[in-house]
Scaffold this motif. Structure first.
Motif, PDB file in Angstrom:
ATOM      1  N   ALA A 202       0.838  -1.206   0.000  1.00 29.29           N
ATOM      2  CA  ALA A 202       0.000   0.000   0.000  1.00 29.29           C
ATOM      3  C   ALA A 202       0.872   1.256   0.000  1.00 29.29           C
ATOM      4  N   ARG A 203       2.005   1.186   0.661  1.00 33.54           N
ATOM      5  CA  ARG A 203       2.903   2.348   0.697  1.00 33.54           C
ATOM      6  C   ARG A 203       3.433   2.637  -0.706  1.00 33.54           C
ATOM      7  N   TRP A 204       3.862   1.582  -1.404  1.00 35.34           N
ATOM      8  CA  TRP A 204       4.419   1.776  -2.747  1.00 35.34           C
ATOM      9  C   TRP A 204       3.358   2.292  -3.716  1.00 35.34           C
ATOM     10  N   VAL A 205       2.165   1.709  -3.664  1.00 32.72           N
ATOM     11  CA  VAL A 205       1.093   2.163  -4.548  1.00 32.72           C
ATOM     12  C   VAL A 205       0.756   3.622  -4.248  1.00 32.72           C
ATOM     13  N   SER A 206       0.733   3.996  -2.969  1.00 36.17           N
ATOM     14  CA  SER A 206       0.458   5.385  -2.600  1.00 36.17           C
ATOM     15  C   SER A 206       1.497   6.321  -3.200  1.00 36.17           C
TER      16      SER A 206
END
Length: 229
Positions: A202-206
């Protein structure tokens, strides 16, 4: 227990990534094209301690954004196909430039081995690299090797084996951005996580959404749609 594992090779052009692939797989390889693309796909196998490592030579890229088809192919494989281990091949004589890609991969996936290639040339140039310090700072194994001379291969294969069997675990140290970026990530992560679950970071997609990566958003939407069918 499984005895076959997929190992992806990522790296900048001219780092010796394909040389490493060829040296490890020898004649046990074949080529084709990525599905729906004109980009060459090379796959091969190497046997080690009763296990088969299926190596996938990803297109050489300087980043894993959506700036080219090569970058999309490499990124999508790591993110969506989830290889058991991703080897990031760096040029020992040009580490600073190469680390950009390595840090991107570490944001995308957990099981990573950083392979510092051309170590023989670097040493002749008086370049000294402390792989233990790098391992501690990155949170993943760092191995020095020379693909051309097959230096470091036993340690590399043993490290892959230990990763896939769970004998060792990778704990990548996250890249910390400027405060205002980190604040935006914190706001977006819960929303992103609610949509994608644990299928992606989720951090990378954000981060990618903050960067305005529309092609990634399209790919995620497509993949999520396929998953519901």
């Amino acid at each position: 227990m499984r005895n076959s594992y997929r190992i992806a090779l990522a790296g900048n052009p001219n780092t010796g990534k394909s040389t490493l692939f060829n040296a490890l797989t020898g004649l046990r390889q074949h080529t084709g094209n990525w599905a729906g693309k004109t980009i060459a796909l090379a796959e091969g196998t190497v046997e080690h301690k009763g296990k088969t490592f299926q190596l996938i030579d990803l297109p050489g890229t300087y980043s894993l954004f959506s700036n080219s088809i090569d970058e999309e192919v490499a990124r999508n494989y790591i993110v969506f196909e989830k290889p058991d281990v991703t080897l990031v091949v760096l040029d020992a004589t040009s580490l600073e430039r190469n680390f950009n890609l390595a840090l991107q991969v570490l944001e995308m996936t957990t099981n990573v081995i950083v392979c510092i290639n051309l170590i023989d040339i670097a040493e002749k140039q008086g370049i000294k690299i402390n792989e233990r310090i790098l391992t501690k700072r990155l949170g993943v194994p760092v191995i020095k090797l020379s693909a051309r001379n097959k230096i470091g291969f036993p340690l590399l294969l043993d490290t892959i084996d230990r990763l896939v069997t769970g004998a060792i675990e990778c704990q990548p140290i996250p890249t910390v951005y400027q405060d205002h970026i980190e604040e935006e990530i914190k706001k977006m992560e819960p929303r992103v996580s609610a949509i994608i679950g644990d299928r992606l970071s989720a951090r990378w997609v954000s981060l990618r959404l903050l960067d305005g990566d529309e092609k990634l958003l399209q790919e995620i939407t497509k993949r999520l749609g396929e998953g519901r069918e």
